[in-house]
Design a protein around this motif. Structure first.
Motif, mmCIF file in Angstrom:
data_model
loop_
_atom_site.group_PDB
_atom_site.id
_atom_site.type_symbol
_atom_site.label_atom_id
_atom_site.label_comp_id
_atom_site.label_asym_id
_atom_site.label_seq_id
_atom_site.Cartn_x
_atom_site.Cartn_y
_atom_site.Cartn_z
ATOM 1 N N CYS A 19 -5.325 14.879 -21.246
ATOM 2 C CA CYS A 19 -5.776 14.237 -20.004
ATOM 3 C C CYS A 19 -7.091 13.487 -20.208
ATOM 4 C CB CYS A 19 -5.942 15.296 -18.916
ATOM 5 S SG CYS A 19 -6.480 14.621 -17.332
ATOM 6 N N ALA A 20 -7.152 12.240 -19.711
ATOM 7 C CA ALA A 20 -8.359 11.431 -19.848
ATOM 8 C C ALA A 20 -9.472 11.875 -18.907
ATOM 9 C CB ALA A 20 -8.036 9.961 -19.604
ATOM 10 N N ALA A 21 -9.144 12.722 -17.915
ATOM 11 C CA ALA A 21 -10.162 13.231 -16.997
ATOM 12 C C ALA A 21 -10.821 14.507 -17.515
ATOM 13 C CB ALA A 21 -9.544 13.493 -15.625
ATOM 14 N N ALA A 22 -10.443 14.957 -18.715
ATOM 15 C CA ALA A 22 -10.974 16.205 -19.276
ATOM 16 C C ALA A 22 -12.489 16.140 -19.408
ATOM 17 C CB ALA A 22 -10.333 16.478 -20.637
ATOM 18 N N GLU A 55 2.463 9.956 5.800
ATOM 19 C CA GLU A 55 1.359 10.534 5.040
ATOM 20 C C GLU A 55 0.249 9.524 4.772
ATOM 21 O OE1 GLU A 55 1.654 14.025 1.995
ATOM 22 O OE2 GLU A 55 2.249 12.171 0.990
ATOM 23 N N ALA A 56 -0.985 9.965 5.005
ATOM 24 C CA ALA A 56 -2.176 9.211 4.634
ATOM 25 C C ALA A 56 -2.855 9.917 3.459
ATOM 26 C CB ALA A 56 -3.130 9.090 5.814
ATOM 27 N N HIS A 57 -3.831 9.239 2.851
ATOM 28 C CA HIS A 57 -4.385 9.706 1.576
ATOM 29 C C HIS A 57 -5.902 9.668 1.589
ATOM 30 C CE1 HIS A 57 -0.345 8.091 1.019
ATOM 31 N NE2 HIS A 57 -0.209 8.970 0.046
ATOM 32 N N ILE A 58 -6.506 10.663 0.975
ATOM 33 C CA ILE A 58 -7.958 10.704 0.864
ATOM 34 C C ILE A 58 -8.356 11.167 -0.535
ATOM 35 C CG2 ILE A 58 -8.281 11.181 3.329
ATOM 36 C CD1 ILE A 58 -8.880 14.107 2.599
ATOM 37 N N VAL A 59 -9.603 10.900 -0.887
ATOM 38 C CA VAL A 59 -10.200 11.411 -2.118
ATOM 39 C C VAL A 59 -11.463 12.171 -1.728
ATOM 40 C CG1 VAL A 59 -11.344 10.799 -4.282
ATOM 41 C CG2 VAL A 59 -9.285 9.562 -3.572
ATOM 42 N N THR A 60 -11.589 13.414 -2.175
ATOM 43 C CA THR A 60 -12.741 14.234 -1.779
ATOM 44 C C THR A 60 -13.642 14.620 -2.947
ATOM 45 O OG1 THR A 60 -11.795 16.467 -2.058
ATOM 46 C CG2 THR A 60 -11.196 15.253 -0.053
ATOM 47 N N SER A 61 -13.241 14.263 -4.170
ATOM 48 C CA SER A 61 -14.069 14.607 -5.327
ATOM 49 C C SER A 61 -13.761 13.653 -6.474
ATOM 50 C CB SER A 61 -13.823 16.054 -5.770
ATOM 51 O OG SER A 61 -12.514 16.219 -6.284
ATOM 52 N N ARG A 62 -14.613 13.685 -7.479
ATOM 53 C CA ARG A 62 -14.382 12.909 -8.695
ATOM 54 C C ARG A 62 -14.556 13.810 -9.905
ATOM 55 N NH1 ARG A 62 -17.190 6.935 -7.465
ATOM 56 N NH2 ARG A 62 -16.025 6.603 -5.521
ATOM 57 N N GLY A 63 -13.575 13.755 -10.805
ATOM 58 C CA GLY A 63 -13.666 14.534 -12.031
ATOM 59 C C GLY A 63 -12.927 15.848 -11.946
ATOM 60 N N CYS A 64 -12.820 16.503 -13.098
ATOM 61 C CA CYS A 64 -12.107 17.775 -13.209
ATOM 62 C C CYS A 64 -12.942 18.746 -14.022
ATOM 63 C CB CYS A 64 -10.743 17.551 -13.876
ATOM 64 S SG CYS A 64 -9.735 19.048 -14.021
ATOM 65 N N ILE A 65 -12.883 20.017 -13.666
ATOM 66 C CA ILE A 65 -13.685 21.029 -14.352
ATOM 67 C C ILE A 65 -13.002 21.561 -15.608
ATOM 68 C CG2 ILE A 65 -14.808 21.741 -12.205
ATOM 69 C CD1 ILE A 65 -12.974 24.197 -12.171
ATOM 70 N N PHE A 66 -11.729 21.183 -15.825
ATOM 71 C CA PHE A 66 -10.984 21.711 -16.968
ATOM 72 C C PHE A 66 -10.937 20.709 -18.112
ATOM 73 C CE2 PHE A 66 -9.472 24.290 -13.380
ATOM 74 C CZ PHE A 66 -9.697 25.559 -13.899
ATOM 75 N N ASN A 67 -10.317 21.104 -19.231
ATOM 76 C CA ASN A 67 -10.441 20.338 -20.463
ATOM 77 C C ASN A 67 -9.092 20.181 -21.158
ATOM 78 O OD1 ASN A 67 -12.112 18.897 -22.221
ATOM 79 N ND2 ASN A 67 -12.306 20.645 -23.600
#
Length: 447
Positions: free
Chosen positions: A204-207, A188-200
């Protein structure tokens, strides 16, 4: 030439040789390392998690490398270890750059660390600002500035904010664990396609509520396709892609986009989704998602108690949770469900409802011939979350926080050590009962 040592900070003080799926390449640090190298800086990335390195070993490495700057990420779970690392290197007179999602809350603590060395604390995007810190060519003033201490907040108002994340270069040679030979049998390889989360979510510190001034950003489908093509070229043996976004599948539109991206490849792939991701999604679209290679989705279910789900700002209609996850099972898509026991004020009745929900989902997965795994944790308040502020302000008015420490008993109980940290029992249930529910839920399913 300036020399920078980047460290993916350790979870444990002593050497830990345990390897499992949680040892993931630190993509964010890789972006920063790549930017430094492009700027003409000599840079090395040490992954203390993947290598199981101890604090003592990291001190030896840092002493041997003698960098001008040591850059390190920090989390609630290893704050004391990063502090020890920085303070122990005081005599070497290198400067430090400390980053991470929780640094906005941790800034005051980091400023107080016992070292004469200079410390820059960076909250937000690091690719643009870190090279400018190292090369002493900053384009803007810090938000806070004191003796040997600066704090930078990279929000949308900053010139260092990455507005378009589509084409940030990434040199994968910095990662020692890419691709990963996964225990599930995947390469398995890994990617990131976005930053942040739309939920609250309150835990979670990403809220959204905790990240004012930083919007959710997504890469274009074309840029993701180009990265997948690069992975195919670099690692012909890779059979699976894991997307490390806080939330990859956000809604119906993101499902359609994922199908368009992955349909041109033979990869299977895994990513985070949300119960609300499936709102208004037809069964036919989920079948297309499966056909695109979607092997498994990670979903934070957290609890089966309506009261607790409301408190933590999660989808609180349990029937909706059941229906939408069973939709995935019917499409042949496996689910890894995350569950948490021990939220503030949680009762044993709340625990029972969570266990019943997890048991129901296990039964439904068997019925539909789809995979279902549980990943279960004891609640701990993370810096930079709504529940952390609530607990500190109400229960700890003096702001003297209990230490967050590894729980060896719980680790032995569930057979996993990476994330079994605790800073107390915040439920109204005795700790052995909390652990019993964690054990039983974790053992509903195989790895």
């Amino acid at each position: 030439m300036k020399k920078v040592l980047i460290i993916n900070s350790p979870l444990f003080r002593d050497r830990n040789s345990l390897y499992d799926e949680d040892s993931l390449p630190p993509i964010g640090l890789g972006y920063i390392a790549t930017a430094l190298r492009k700027a003409g800086v000599e840079v090395e990335l040490i992954d203390a998690v993947a290598e199981g390195l101890s604090i003592a070993e990291l001190l030896e490495i840092a002493t041997d490398r003698n960098p001008d700057y040591l850059a390190v990420n920090v989390f609630t779970t290893n704050l004391s270890l990063v502090k020890e690392l920085v303070e122990s290197l005081n005599k070497h007179h290198c400067a430090f750059i400390v980053g991470g999602l929780s640094t906005r809350t941790l800034q005051e603590k980091i400023f107080s660390w016992n070292t004469d060395s200079h410390i820059d604390v960076v909250f937000g995007d690091g690719e643009k600002i870190v090279p400018d810190i190292v090369l002493e060519r900053l384009k803007e003033l810090p938000v806070l500035d004191s003796v040997n201490r600066r704090f930078f907040s990279i929000t949308s108002q900053s010139s260092y904010y990455v507005t378009d994340i589509s084409d940030i270069p990434l040199d994968r040679s910095f990662f020692i664990n890419e691709p990963i030979q996964h225990p599930l049998g995947l390469v398995e390889a890994h990617i990131v396609t976005s930053r942040g989360c739309i939920f609250n979510c309150a835990f979670c510190a990403a809220a959204r509520s905790q990240n004012d001034g930083i919007r959710v950003r997504e890469r274009t489908g074309l840029s993701v396709i180009q990265e997948l093509q690069e992975i195919t070229h670099l690692f012909p043996e890779v059979s699976s892609i894991r997307i490390l976004d806080d939330l990859f599948l956000k809604n119906k539109g993101s499902i359609t986009k994922a199908i368009e991206i992955f349909s041109g490849f033979s990869f299977s792939w895994r990513a985070m989704a949300h119960v609300m991701t499936l709102k208004g999604v037809e069964s036919s679209l989920l079948l297309s998602l499966k056909k695109s290679g979607c092997h498994e989705l990670f979903i934070g279910i957290e609890s089966g108690s309506v009261d607790i789900l409301k408190k933590i700002r999660k989808t609180h209609n349990v029937d909706t949770i059941k229906h939408r996850i069973v939709q995935l099972f019917r499409a042949g898509i496996a689910v890894k469900g995350y569950f948490i026991y021990g939220f503030p004020g949680e009762t044993e009745l709340d625990f029972q409802k969570t266990f019943e929900l997890a048991s129901y989902l296990k039964e439904q997965s068997v019925l539909h011939g789809a995979g279902f795994r549980t990943s279960v944790f004891q609640f701990r308040p993370y810096h930079g979350t709504e529940l952390y502020h609530e607990i500190c302000n109400v229960n700890l008015p003096s702001k003297i926080e209990p230490p967050l420490v590894p729980d060896k008993h719980l680790s032995n109980l569930v057979g996993r050590s990476q994330f079994n940290f605790h800073s107390g029992n915040y439920s109204v249930v005795e700790l052995p009962i909390v652990h019993d529910y964690i054990y039983r839920t974790a053992n509903l399913t195989p790895l």
